[in-house]
Design an enzyme around this catalytic site. Structure first.
Site, PDB file in Angstrom:
ATOM      1  CD  GLU A 186      -2.945  -1.238   2.420  1.00 56.92           C
ATOM      2  OE1 GLU A 186      -2.992  -0.088   3.101  1.00 56.92           O
ATOM      3  OE2 GLU A 186      -3.774  -2.192   2.221  1.00 56.92           O
ATOM      4  CD  GLU A 385      -3.731  -5.696   3.944  1.00 51.23           C
ATOM      5  OE1 GLU A 385      -4.550  -4.884   4.528  1.00 51.23           O
ATOM      6  OE2 GLU A 385      -2.507  -5.542   3.831  1.00 51.23           O
TER       7      GLU A 385
HETATM    8  C1  FCB Z   1      -4.439  -2.181   5.485  1.00 55.03           C
HETATM    9  C2  FCB Z   1      -3.059  -2.348   6.071  1.00 55.03           C
HETATM   10  C3  FCB Z   1      -3.011  -3.256   7.228  1.00 55.03           C
HETATM   11  C4  FCB Z   1      -4.242  -3.118   7.780  1.00 55.03           C
HETATM   12  C5  FCB Z   1      -5.530  -3.188   7.301  1.00 55.03           C
HETATM   13  C6  FCB Z   1      -6.727  -3.080   7.854  1.00 55.03           C
HETATM   14  O1  FCB Z   1      -4.457  -0.971   5.031  1.00 55.03           O
HETATM   15  O2  FCB Z   1      -2.221  -2.883   4.912  1.00 55.03           O
HETATM   16  O3  FCB Z   1      -1.978  -3.589   7.917  1.00 55.03           O
HETATM   17  O4  FCB Z   1      -4.217  -2.183   8.863  1.00 55.03           O
HETATM   18  O5  FCB Z   1      -5.361  -1.814   6.578  1.00 55.03           O
END
Ligand code: FCB
Length: 481
Positions: A186, A385
């Site tokens: 990110e 994610e």
């Molecule tokens: C993302 C991050 C991770 C966690 C999630 C909820 O942005 O990569 O570390 O904090 O959000």
């Protein structure tokens, strides 16, 4: 109790009937995963030669995190790694996404390698492989060594070259056993939350700095790809994980449609375009009210070095509208929209939200995956994610009933199935997160895990969602064998 009103039986039948159509869409080698990152779970911040990262420094400043919490102990994973890998096996994971701590491996950021830091990941990788779990390693999940931060961090172009050297050190030691690599996690958050909004380390608040930091992070990514490939096996896959918020219009006014484009450039295309097309979106810098970062000749060809897959982190969407003089902007910090003429709608009537205040919007995942495939055509995609924080309650026994998280995951996984049916090459789905952890400025109060952590005792309890996920993977495997 007859079997038909036994809750465990009912739960399992519900799982089976609801999963059957879903799992059929997934290829046999689909990666079912869960994720963490080093600073969020490891603790042991002073052990075995680790020197602080910029997150240790930032979290120690009063007011930066919920109740001043830090990653000093976190989920104590550094000391409980074997137990945690055994839990991953109980969850039937086929991949585990973790990040390597740069300050454990190169405490000064560059130069002398701390073999003890590497030893930890060496043991982790072997423990995973012994259980048949594919390691998916992220090189950078926000914990920059403090020595590099003191020299300007991501504002200093040299940091990109130091990152490439770090990648090489890691690949030399672990490249024979890790087949899935992510360079950065990110970059939008690293750059904008850290350098423009000041809510993440290093806590600066200047959009001009954010675009420079973002550029150097992209450069670091591009420089590291060939350095990794020098040492990893030829079939290993290298990518980067970007965070996406598909943008929707709250009304059909032309000003709003323009706002949608602007928000999309800012939130999605800022990093996609240089990686896949070798330039920044034309209006990005003017929209932000900044000048372009210092770009050297050749930077874009480095940044757009072809990758093997794109990691897609998805949590929610953005619903935006142009605001008028009579409706002053309510800027949602998580989206970080610049306050110039448009706003994100905060509370959408009828919508459901997670504990983070993020709207639950599974369609957005299908939207972003199909759109990336159509417009940028990465060779493969992994949802690196996806997950949700809810207010999990533990009764002190062996269960946590988190039906909302089960529903959340099921709906998002169904979207992935749908998109695969449409021919998008999705190779894996990784839940954020494997276990509860330090949620950055939110501290420990936001729980995303499939596994609950009772922080005072560090006891782990598999949540219902973890059991559900384990059955999903088992039913997929059974159908394929
Ligand atoms: C993302 C991050 C991770 C966690 C999630 C909820 O942005 O990569 O570390 O904090 O959000």
């Amino acid at each position: 109790m007859s079997i038909t009103n036994d809750p465990a039986f009912l739960a399992s039948t519900r799982i089976d009937t609801q999963l059957a159509p879903t799992t059929a869409a997934f290829p046999p080698d689909f990666l079912w995963g869960a994720a963490t990152s080093a600073y969020q779970i490891e603790g042991a911040v002073h052990e075995d030669g680790r020197i602080p990262s910029m997150w240790d420094r930032f979290a120690a400043i009063p007011g930066t995190t919920y109740q001043g919490q830090t990653g000093e102990i976190a989920a104590d994973h550094y000391h409980r790694m074997e137990e945690d890998v055994a839990l991953m096996a109980e969850l039937n994971l086929s991949t585990y996404r973790f990040s390597l701590s740069w300050p454990r491996i190169l405490p000064q950021g560059t130069g002398a390698v701390n073999e003890r830091g590497l030893d930890f990941y060496d043991r982790l990788v072997d423990a995973l492989l012994a259980r048949g779990i594919h390691p998916l390693a992220t090189l950078y999940h926000w914990d920059l060594p403090i020595a590099l931060q003191e020299r300007g961090g991501w504002l200093n172009r040299d940091t990109a070259y130091s990152f490439a050297d770090y990648a090489s050190v890691v690949a030399r030691r672990l490249g024979d056993r890790i087949n899935w690599w992510l360079t950065h996690n990110e970059p939008w958050c690293s750059a904008y939350l850290g350098y423009a909004l000041g809510i993440h380390a290093p806590g600066l608040s200047d959009k001009q700095l954010a675009v420079s930091a973002g550029h150097h992070i992209l450069l670091a990514h591009g420089l590291s790809v060939p350095r990794l490939r020098e040492h990893i096996s030829p079939q290993a896959q290298v990518g980067i994980a970007l965070d996406f918020y598909p943008v929707y219009a709250a009304d059909d006014r032309p000003e709003t449609l323009l706002a949608v484009q602007q928000a999309d450039i800012f939130r999605n295309r800022w990093f996609l375009e240089p990686l896949f097309r070798g330039h920044y979106p034309e209006e990005l810098f003017a929209n932000l009210g900044v000048v372009p970062p210092p770009i050297h000749d050749g930077d874009f060809s480095i940044i757009s070095t072809p990758i093997d897959f794109l990691g897609v982190n998805y949590y929610s969407r953005m619903l935006v509208r142009s605001h008028t003089d009579t409706t002053p902007p309510t800027i949602k910090v998580a989206h970080g929209l610049p306050a110039d003429g448009y706003e994100a709608v905060e509370r959408i009537p009828g919508a459901s939200y997670t504990e983070m205040g993020w709207e639950i919007f599974p369609d957005g995942l299908a939207n972003i995956l199909t759109r990336i495939h159509r417009e940028y055509a990465p060779k493969a995609l992994i949802v690196t994610e996806s997950g949700a924080a809810f207010d999990d309650q533990w009764d002190g026994n062996g269960t946590i009933h988190d039906q909302q998280r089960i529903d959340y995951l099921r709906r998002h996984i169904q979207m992935v199935a749908e998109v695969i049916r449409q021919g998008v090459p999705i190779k894996g789905y990784v839940v954020w997160s494997f276990l509860d952890n330090f949620e950055w400025s939110e501290g420990y109060r936001k729980r995303f895990g499939l596994v609950y952590v009772d922080y005072p005792t560090q006891r782990r309890i598999i949540k219902d969602s973890g059991r559900w996920y384990a059955s999903l993977v088992a039913s997929h495997r059974a159908a394929r064998s």
